[in-house]
Design an enzyme around this catalytic site. Sequence first.
Site, mmCIF file in Angstrom:
data_model
loop_
_atom_site.group_PDB
_atom_site.id
_atom_site.type_symbol
_atom_site.label_atom_id
_atom_site.label_comp_id
_atom_site.label_asym_id
_atom_site.label_seq_id
_atom_site.Cartn_x
_atom_site.Cartn_y
_atom_site.Cartn_z
ATOM 1 N N CYS A 114 0.840 -1.202 0.000
ATOM 2 C CA CYS A 114 0.000 0.000 0.000
ATOM 3 C C CYS A 114 0.875 1.251 0.000
ATOM 4 C CB CYS A 114 -0.927 -0.012 1.215
ATOM 5 S SG CYS A 114 -1.938 1.468 1.331
ATOM 6 N N CYS A 120 -0.353 4.160 2.247
ATOM 7 C CA CYS A 120 -0.183 3.915 3.691
ATOM 8 C C CYS A 120 1.282 4.089 4.090
ATOM 9 C CB CYS A 120 -0.587 2.493 4.073
ATOM 10 S SG CYS A 120 -2.038 1.854 3.259
ATOM 11 N N ASP A 121 2.208 3.600 3.267
ATOM 12 C CA ASP A 121 3.595 3.462 3.712
ATOM 13 C C ASP A 121 4.634 4.285 2.946
ATOM 14 O OD1 ASP A 121 2.697 1.609 5.582
ATOM 15 O OD2 ASP A 121 2.890 -0.059 4.176
#
Length: 324
Positions: free
Chosen positions: A137, A140-141
């Site tokens: 992701c 997200c990261d």
Amino acid sequence: MAETIKDYEVIIVGGGPGGLTAGLYTSRANRKTLLIEKYLPGGQIANTEEVEDYTGFELISGAELAEKMTNHAKSFGLEIVSDEVGEIWSEGDHKMISTKSGKLYETKAVILAPGGTATKLGIEGEDRLNGKGVSYCAICDGAFFKGQIIAVVGGGDAAVEEATFLTKFGSKVYIIHRRDQFRAQKIIQERAFANPKIEVIWDSTAEKIEGETRVESLTIRNLKTKKTRDLAVGAVFPFIGFVPNSNLTREELEKDSAGYILTDEKMETSVKGIFACGDVRSQLVRQITNAVGDGTTAAVAAEKHIENLEDKSRQTSSASSSAK
Ligand code: NAP
């Protein structure tokens, strides 16, 4: 044994654009509807930075679109619970749903909208370093890898689009693709080719991810020369497709060879009263726009299915009273 909850006429499994749209329509048709979502409503769009291909929204953040869709569906009465579906099965004309939290529901129609989960590369180091530089992701990261060299694996929309997104953080982004051309949409490809931070490595596969406590390198193999080489990278993002969450029903639904659920034009699966929409369904493209269309059709068809059940039960009760 849990008490059976019979409050809902329709239960939707999964809260992405397809599920939320189905919930909007069934709720608006005054059918009491529950949507069961494992994480947060929004599905994949909740983890997408920007959406620019949903008609009417030139550019909107995925999180905002997810929130708008959720609030819109709720405004018509859709109820949403956070839970994970265990199993779905038929009992007579009704459907039963058990959840991991121990709930048991009985309903008249089920709409499956559970999407899918990211496919893994299946290579050494991938699981061990998951969350330590291996991620599925970007939104997200990605920010964890500011100034680092990042590798993306894959050649579809997700890989090429997320590679461009990751250039916001990384000093350089490699795209490792097993063929010599991408399958991603042309506009997504053009954006990546024009980005000076992106280097595409064609005809190559990822072989091994190494690092003591965090990702330090990715070994790739050129499929033409058979030569391997190590890329010093701080992160590896595999975007090589996903596996549909199509095994929630006790009855075996008809599926295509990749495991996506087959439906008819009403979005009805091979089991009467169970409908499917969005990414879990076998179809050419998996976009927000067609998930929303699928959700609409599934909702209208589920509503008709319930009307038929009601007609049937009226006929049965009038036949039994005239027999007395
Ligand atoms: P995808 O379209 O199935 O592409 C998967 C890519 O990974 C392909 O390039 C494939 O290579 C490669 N691949 C598969 N298995 C591999 C393996 N074991 N090792 C190395 N490479 C491998 O999947 P996706 O990109 O996740 O997209 C899924 C769906 O979501 C698609 O329908 C897509 O259109 C949609 N989507 C749309 C957008 C958007 O419109 N903005 C964004 C993201 C996703 P080959 O090409 O050689 O098969």
